[in-house]
Design a protein around this motif. Structure first.
Motif, PDB file in Angstrom:
ATOM      1  N   LEU A   1       6.262   4.207   9.938  1.00  0.00           N
ATOM      2  CA  LEU A   1       6.178   5.677   9.879  1.00  0.00           C
ATOM      3  C   LEU A   1       7.562   6.294   9.645  1.00  0.00           C
ATOM      4  CD1 LEU A   1       3.538   6.351  12.694  1.00  0.00           C
ATOM      5  CD2 LEU A   1       3.188   6.268  10.229  1.00  0.00           C
ATOM      6  N   ALA A   2       8.574   5.754  10.304  1.00  0.00           N
ATOM      7  CA  ALA A   2       9.941   6.270  10.087  1.00  0.00           C
ATOM      8  C   ALA A   2      10.357   6.037   8.640  1.00  0.00           C
ATOM      9  CB  ALA A   2      10.918   5.585  11.037  1.00  0.00           C
ATOM     10  N   CYS A   3       9.941   4.898   8.099  1.00  0.00           N
ATOM     11  CA  CYS A   3      10.270   4.584   6.704  1.00  0.00           C
ATOM     12  C   CYS A   3       9.658   5.624   5.765  1.00  0.00           C
ATOM     13  CB  CYS A   3       9.759   3.174   6.380  1.00  0.00           C
ATOM     14  SG  CYS A   3       9.543   2.867   4.639  1.00  0.00           S
ATOM     15  N   VAL A   4       8.394   5.961   6.000  1.00  0.00           N
ATOM     16  CA  VAL A   4       7.739   6.908   5.075  1.00  0.00           C
ATOM     17  C   VAL A   4       8.387   8.294   5.180  1.00  0.00           C
ATOM     18  CG1 VAL A   4       5.564   8.050   4.477  1.00  0.00           C
ATOM     19  CG2 VAL A   4       5.599   5.615   4.978  1.00  0.00           C
ATOM     20  N   GLN A   5       8.783   8.700   6.396  1.00  0.00           N
ATOM     21  CA  GLN A   5       9.476   9.998   6.522  1.00  0.00           C
ATOM     22  C   GLN A   5      10.784   9.970   5.721  1.00  0.00           C
ATOM     23  OE1 GLN A   5       8.231  12.638   7.583  1.00  0.00           O
ATOM     24  NE2 GLN A   5       6.604  12.070   9.003  1.00  0.00           N
ATOM     25  N   ALA A   6      11.502   8.856   5.810  1.00  0.00           N
ATOM     26  CA  ALA A   6      12.767   8.738   5.066  1.00  0.00           C
ATOM     27  C   ALA A   6      12.514   8.725   3.558  1.00  0.00           C
ATOM     28  CB  ALA A   6      13.498   7.471   5.492  1.00  0.00           C
TER      29      ALA A   6
ATOM     30  N   ALA B   1      -2.472   1.714   4.820  1.00  0.00           N
ATOM     31  CA  ALA B   1      -1.337   0.895   5.285  1.00  0.00           C
ATOM     32  C   ALA B   1      -1.188   1.023   6.797  1.00  0.00           C
ATOM     33  CB  ALA B   1      -0.047   1.348   4.582  1.00  0.00           C
ATOM     34  N   VAL B   2      -1.260   2.260   7.294  1.00  0.00           N
ATOM     35  CA  VAL B   2      -1.109   2.478   8.739  1.00  0.00           C
ATOM     36  C   VAL B   2      -2.271   1.806   9.481  1.00  0.00           C
ATOM     37  CG1 VAL B   2      -0.916   4.213  10.572  1.00  0.00           C
ATOM     38  CG2 VAL B   2       0.104   4.642   8.319  1.00  0.00           C
TER      39      VAL B   2
ATOM     40  N   LEU C   1       0.840  -1.211   0.000  1.00  0.00           N
ATOM     41  CA  LEU C   1       0.000   0.000   0.000  1.00  0.00           C
ATOM     42  C   LEU C   1       0.873   1.258   0.000  1.00  0.00           C
ATOM     43  CD1 LEU C   1      -2.762  -1.158   2.528  1.00  0.00           C
ATOM     44  CD2 LEU C   1      -3.168  -0.526   0.130  1.00  0.00           C
ATOM     45  N   VAL C   2       1.908   1.264   0.831  1.00  0.00           N
ATOM     46  CA  VAL C   2       2.803   2.435   0.873  1.00  0.00           C
ATOM     47  C   VAL C   2       3.510   2.606  -0.474  1.00  0.00           C
ATOM     48  CG1 VAL C   2       4.960   3.322   1.865  1.00  0.00           C
ATOM     49  CG2 VAL C   2       3.163   2.463   3.365  1.00  0.00           C
TER      50      VAL C   2
END
Ligand code: FPP
Ligand code: MG
Length: 338
Positions: free
Chosen positions: A149-154, A131-132, A87-88
């Motif tokens: 969440l950390a992955c999406v920020q990166a 996804a969340v 999904l992400v």
């Protein structure tokens, strides 16, 4: 029955296991959002298709399921993680195609071309939050949701860096590799870590699986850069040389420009033009990149990062069957155009 371990089979199994769950996540969305997301995946409005063939390669899903298995879990324990990373990934593609102005995705019009930019932005937002939502409802969510969440920020930071460096001829190979790690490596790393978390793996084992995914992501992105210049659009579902046309500094380009040679000088001059490269200029650029060593340097980087990925896989003490499947997947992902 023993499983055969070719990369294509690994991806097919992941698509068969995760595709229906992905569809049911999308089916739960409100009507307008659901239809927009369904169009992106190639599913006709209101219908639940029997196959998921056009919804992508399911690379990230396969990594989540197999990392779980590698860490001695059952693959089904990582199904939610697998859906979440798919999904992400699809959310990021919806936004990326708008940012890049890319009109074709998976051999079809990109969603923003199909339904307009506002609808495609909203569909991307919906898939990201789906996804969340999915992960929040799964076991061990306290450990997995912060990782996602950390992955999406990166990922956002990586995309930002990618956009900013796109047209600068002074971009170095290290910068391009850093962007590949941030833009592609982080989501593959996240898929592996979430799979490990689903198996309740130790922090050390999860970290090695994460490093496996990160290095594989860099090799995968480098291979993607090669495919843009020398791949066939029938294989990729994307127009050939679209990055080159748009003066994008990919790894082959950066490596070629770093050489001190007449070919590098001519390449720089081509990239400094105001207008997009036409077909003939793209062909010339491809020849110059090869002459200046950019193709060879990128092939070296693919091999180096694939080897490093496999080293970390070993350090994760993987279960045998999953190890073979992940090794086959590495081979498949770094040799996509054959
Ligand atoms: C494709 O790169 C794009 C990415 C790998 C990441 C894009 C990330 C974002 C848009 C930020 C995250 C946003 C959300 C909503 C999660 P590419 O352009 O090199 O590959 P392509 O040729 O397949 O387009
Ligand atoms: Mg793009």
């Amino acid at each position: 029955m023993a499983r055969t371990h070719d990369g294509a089979g690994v991806l097919e199994r992941a698509a068969a296991a995760v595709g229906p769950l992905l569809q049911s996540q999308v089916a739960c969305l409100a009507p307008r959002t659901r239809d927009a997301c369904g169009r992106h995946f190639g599913w006709p409005a209101g219908a639940v298709p029997a196959t998921v063939g056009s919804g992508g390669k399911f690379v990230r899903a396969a990594l989540a399921l197999l990392s779980c298995e590698a860490a001695s879990g059952e693959p089904r324990m990582a199904l939610t993680a697998a859906v979440a990373v798919e999904l992400v990934h699809n959310a990021s593609l919806l936004h990326d195609d708008i940012i890049d102005g890319e009109t074709i995705r998976r051999g079809r019009p990109a969603l923003w071309v199909d339904i307009g930019v506002p609808g495609a932005i909203l569909a991307g937002d919906a898939l990201f939050f789906a996804a969340v939502q999915a992960l929040t409802a799964a076991p061990r969510w306290e450990r997995s949701v912060p990782v996602l969440l950390a992955c999406v920020q990166a990922l956002i930071e990586g995309e930002f860096a990618d956009v900013l460096m796109e047209s600068s001829v002074d971009t170095g190979e290290d910068q391009v590799l850093a962007v590949a790690a941030a833009k592609t490596g982080v989501l593959l790393a996240c898929a592996c870590e979430l799979g490990a978390i689903a198996a309740n793996a130790s922090a050390k084992r999860a970290a090695h699986l994460r490093a496996f995914g990160s290095n594989l992501g860099i090799a995968f992105q480098n291979a993607d850069d090669l495919i843009d210049v020398w791949g066939r659009s029938e294989t990729t579902g994307k127009p050939t040389r679209s990055d080159l046309r748009a003066h994008k500094i990919s790894l082959p380009v950066a490596a070629a420009m770093a050489s001190i040679s007449p070919a590098a000088r001519e390449l720089r001059a081509l990239f400094l033009r105001e207008t997009p490269l036409d077909e003939e200029q793209c062909a010339r650029a491809a020849a110059l990149i090869e002459e200046a060593g950019g193709r060879e340097a990128t092939e070296r980087s693919v091999r180096k990062h694939a080897d490093e990925a496999l080293r970390h896989l070993q350090l994760a003490a993987p279960a045998k069957d999953a190890e073979q499947a992940l090794t086959a997947l590495v081979d498949r992902l770094v040799h996509r155009d054959r």
